[in-house]
Write a protein that holds these residues in place. Structure first.
Motif, short mmCIF file in Angstrom:
data_model
loop_
_atom_site.label_atom_id
_atom_site.label_comp_id
_atom_site.label_asym_id
_atom_site.label_seq_id
_atom_site.Cartn_x
_atom_site.Cartn_y
_atom_site.Cartn_z
N THR A 67 49.02 33.84 38.00
CA THR A 67 47.81 33.23 37.45
C THR A 67 47.16 34.19 36.46
N ARG A 68 46.32 33.62 35.60
CA ARG A 68 45.50 34.44 34.71
C ARG A 68 44.06 33.96 34.83
N GLN A 69 43.14 34.89 35.08
CA GLN A 69 41.73 34.52 35.17
C GLN A 69 40.85 35.70 34.78
N PHE A 70 39.60 35.40 34.46
CA PHE A 70 38.65 36.42 34.03
C PHE A 70 38.12 37.20 35.22
N PRO A 129 34.56 42.77 36.79
CA PRO A 129 34.62 44.22 37.04
C PRO A 129 35.66 44.94 36.18
N ALA A 130 36.81 44.29 35.95
CA ALA A 130 37.82 44.90 35.09
C ALA A 130 37.33 44.96 33.64
N TYR A 131 36.64 43.89 33.23
CA TYR A 131 36.15 43.81 31.85
C TYR A 131 35.14 44.92 31.55
N VAL A 132 34.23 45.17 32.49
CA VAL A 132 33.22 46.20 32.25
C VAL A 132 33.77 47.61 32.44
N ASN A 133 35.00 47.71 32.95
CA ASN A 133 35.59 49.03 33.17
C ASN A 133 36.83 49.24 32.29
N GLY A 134 36.78 48.70 31.07
CA GLY A 134 37.77 49.09 30.09
C GLY A 134 38.87 48.10 29.80
N HIS A 135 39.02 47.02 30.58
CA HIS A 135 40.06 46.05 30.25
C HIS A 135 39.64 45.31 28.98
N PRO A 136 40.55 45.11 28.04
CA PRO A 136 40.16 44.56 26.73
C PRO A 136 39.42 43.23 26.78
N ASP A 137 39.88 42.29 27.60
CA ASP A 137 39.21 40.99 27.66
C ASP A 137 38.91 40.51 29.07
N GLY A 138 39.27 41.30 30.07
CA GLY A 138 39.00 40.93 31.45
C GLY A 138 39.89 39.84 32.00
N LEU A 194 43.00 38.95 33.69
CA LEU A 194 44.05 39.61 34.45
C LEU A 194 45.12 38.63 34.92
N VAL A 195 46.36 39.08 34.83
CA VAL A 195 47.49 38.33 35.37
C VAL A 195 47.71 38.79 36.80
N GLY A 213 33.19 28.52 39.88
CA GLY A 213 33.30 29.18 38.59
C GLY A 213 34.71 29.59 38.22
N GLU A 214 35.71 29.11 38.95
CA GLU A 214 37.08 29.51 38.67
C GLU A 214 37.65 28.71 37.49
N ASP A 215 38.35 29.40 36.62
CA ASP A 215 39.01 28.80 35.46
C ASP A 215 40.35 29.51 35.34
N ILE A 216 41.36 28.98 36.02
CA ILE A 216 42.62 29.69 36.23
C ILE A 216 43.75 29.02 35.45
#
Length: 221
Positions: free
Chosen positions: A87-90, A93-102, A104-105, A176-179
């Motif tokens: 799956t891929r979803q936003f 926590p990853a976004y605010v800690n350096g992941h380019p767009d948040g 994640l696969v 709020g899931e958009d997967i």
């Protein structure tokens, strides 16, 4: 009066400060106090304890623990076509800690929410991918971030058939899931762990297990 302690929090819980006070499994650890710092949904606690070091001296320490409950995750695979379902979803926590767009696969995953690990992982697989899961193989159960998070994550794997999803995909909109569901060749997914395109720990662990000891042990990356 403190919500979650002596009055109900918004989930109706009280006595959250009693969790962990009665631990006796380690004679080198004596729990002195447990405070609830936050219980808006999950629970953040600060525990004060005495710890006996290897040289015999005692020190008083404090640690914060974040309790969100235990979870389960599953790798769905098709050995005939040598594919996996991810799956891929936003992930904020990853976004605010350096992941380019948040974005994640990941393998399908979720909290137990009172179910057994296998029940929970079957539910999450259906909700996130739309595929019904039959018998699931238990792989292992591990603490993912034991320095601060109490969660133990249960890992599973199961085959799926190329017959299309049996339910609507995309997660639960009310939560709020958009997967997005991704079907990838196993070799490609494994290569993505080296390029950084897959940066989620649970997914990397399951893909490596599949390559070393699991259904794709015969495949060379």
């Amino acid at each position: 009066m403190t919500p979650g302690v002596d009055t109900p929090d918004r989930r109706g819980r009280t006595g959250l400060d009693r969790h962990g006070r009665d631990l006796t499994g380690n004679p080198r650890v004596v729990i002195r106090d447990v405070e609830v710092l936050s219980c808006d949904w999950y629970v953040l606690r600060r525990t004060t304890f005495d710890y006996r070091h290897s040289d015999g001296h005692w020190s008083r320490q404090q640690r914060e623990t974040y309790d969100r409950g235990d979870g389960a995750t599953i790798l769905l695979y098709d050995t005939d076509r040598e594919t996996v379902l991810l799956t891929r979803q936003f992930r904020l926590p990853a976004y605010v800690n350096g992941h380019p767009d948040g974005m994640l696969v990941e393998t399908a995953a979720g909290l137990l929410d009172g179910d057994t690990p296998e029940e929970a992982v079957r539910r999450e697989a259906a909700e996130e991918t739309g595929y019904a899961v039959g018998a699931a193989e238990r792989v292992f159960a591990v603490y993912m971030s034991p320095g601060s998070v109490t969660e133990r994550l249960h890992f599973f794997a199961a085959s799926y058939q190329d017959a299309g999803p049996t339910t609507a995909t995309g997660g639960i909109a009310a939560e709020g899931e958009d997967i997005t569901v991704l079907e990838l060749p196993f070799r490609e997914a494994l290569a993505m762990t080296h390029t950084g395109e897959i940066a989620d720990a649970k997914t990397i662990m399951l893909l490596q297990w599949a390559a070393l000891n699991g259904p794709f042990g015969h495949i060379r990356p």
